[in-house]
Scaffold this active site. Structure first.
Site, PDB file in Angstrom:
ATOM      1  CB  CYS A  97      -0.972  -0.044   1.166  1.00 19.76           C
ATOM      2  SG  CYS A  97      -2.396   1.016   0.898  1.00 19.76           S
ATOM      3  NE  ARG A 134      -8.983   5.930   2.817  1.00 16.80           N
ATOM      4  CZ  ARG A 134      -7.723   6.313   2.650  1.00 16.80           C
ATOM      5  NH1 ARG A 134      -7.475   7.555   2.266  1.00 16.80           N
ATOM      6  NH2 ARG A 134      -6.722   5.490   2.836  1.00 16.80           N
ATOM      7  CG  HIS A 196      -3.348  -3.001   4.257  1.00 16.19           C
ATOM      8  ND1 HIS A 196      -2.114  -2.590   4.689  1.00 16.19           N
ATOM      9  CD2 HIS A 196      -3.876  -1.953   3.566  1.00 16.19           C
ATOM     10  CE1 HIS A 196      -1.907  -1.338   4.310  1.00 16.19           C
ATOM     11  NE2 HIS A 196      -2.958  -0.933   3.617  1.00 16.19           N
TER      12      HIS A 196
HETATM   13  N1  GLN Z   1      -1.754   7.048   2.268  1.00 20.30           N
HETATM   14  C1  GLN Z   1      -1.941   6.187   1.118  1.00 20.30           C
HETATM   15  C2  GLN Z   1      -3.358   6.316   0.504  1.00 20.30           C
HETATM   16  O1  GLN Z   1      -4.257   6.776   1.165  1.00 20.30           O
HETATM   17  C3  GLN Z   1      -1.689   4.733   1.505  1.00 20.30           C
HETATM   18  C4  GLN Z   1      -2.643   4.228   2.567  1.00 20.30           C
HETATM   19  C5  GLN Z   1      -2.226   2.878   3.140  1.00 20.30           C
HETATM   20  O2  GLN Z   1      -1.065   2.542   3.227  1.00 20.30           O
HETATM   21  N2  GLN Z   1      -3.251   2.102   3.578  1.00 20.30           N
HETATM   22  O3  GLN Z   1      -3.564   5.918  -0.642  1.00 20.30           O
END
Ligand code: GLN
Length: 258
Positions: A97, A134, A196
């Protein structure tokens, strides 16, 4: 192979880049080595500490919020050339990520600020702004390592350059950008993913691919990896797939409000 093989698992910024249980990837690799009689040590590589491809055998970096990515970016630039050179030589690594995003050329965050990456993967990531949804939820991916299952939560959308191999194709969930059906990136034994969870405990084939590559690199092609009893890993994987089938959108779904 040496009578008592030994592998060192380098973990970049473990106190900063470690979202949603990504530390579990280091634990899974260590346990899967030890279950085979391979001694394994997790070596934290913090800010200001060098990455030396001769002293570690696998490299991990986890996820992080934008502010954590900004915090490590300058230091990662220092390490970038040695990490990129190692990837070119087939060094096994897993970037998850936020760490994955920084293994591309850049991450343009929601303010439009450019956070530089190190170009292991030929790609870039752009956050579409806080008003955008998101990419959150369970995810299933078809890959050369078989079916992979995990959880994703990212605002940034990653776009692979032509010729940059993805890790796989999204079956359920969003993946790199929720549009082109790709998930992650792969360059030799360097693997990037949005999964994740942590990803390795419930995807043992992926974990073993990293360990096997590290053994071959350190002990030569004769190194073999005996199978383990993965019944519990298989149960965790199946549960993650069932959840994704119940909750995650089919590939190419739009994002959801956070
Ligand atoms: N900050 C990055 C995003 O929002 C990665 C987030 C994360 O590692 N879960 O895309």
């Amino acid at each position: 192979m040496s009578d008592r093989p030994f592998l060192r698992i380098g973990y970049l910024y473990p106190d900063v880049m470690n979202l949603y249980g990504d530390r579990g990837n280091a634990i899974a690799l260590k346990r899967r080595c030890e279950a085979r009689g391979i001694e394994a040590e997790v070596v934290p590589i913090g800010l200001g500490e060098p990455f030396d491809a001769r002293s570690v055998d696998i490299l991990l970096i986890g996820g992080g919020q934008d502010r954590e990515q900004r915090r490590v970016a300058a230091d990662l630039q220092e390490k970038g050339p040695t990490i990129r050179a190692a990837a070119e030589e087939g060094f096994p690594m897993l970037a998850v990520c936020g760490g994955f995003q920084l293994f591309g050329h850049r991450y343009v965050d929601h303010t439009g600020e450019v956070i530089p990456g190190i170009g292991v993967f030929d790609m870039e990531t752009r956050h579409p702004g806080l008003r955008a949804d998101r990419c959150i939820g369970d995810i299933v991916v078809e890959s050369p390592f078989g079916e992979l299952a995990g959880f994703e939560n990212h605002g940034g959308r990653t776009y692979l350059a032509p010729g940059q191999e993805p890790l796989g194709r999204v079956v359920r969930g969003f993946g790199n950008n929720g549009e082109d059906g790709t998930e992650g990136a792969r360059r030799g034994n360097a693997i990037g993913t949005y999964l994740h969870g942590s990803v390795l405990p419930k995807n043992p084939v992926l974990a073993d691919a990293l360990i096997a590559a590290a053994l071959r690199r350190r002990y030569g092609d004769s190194a073999e990896l005996p199978p383990l009893d993965d019944r519990y890993e298989a149960m965790a994987h199946a549960a993650a797939v069932r959840t994704a089938e119940r909750r995650a959108r089919p590939a190419r779904g739009a994002g959801r409000r956070a």
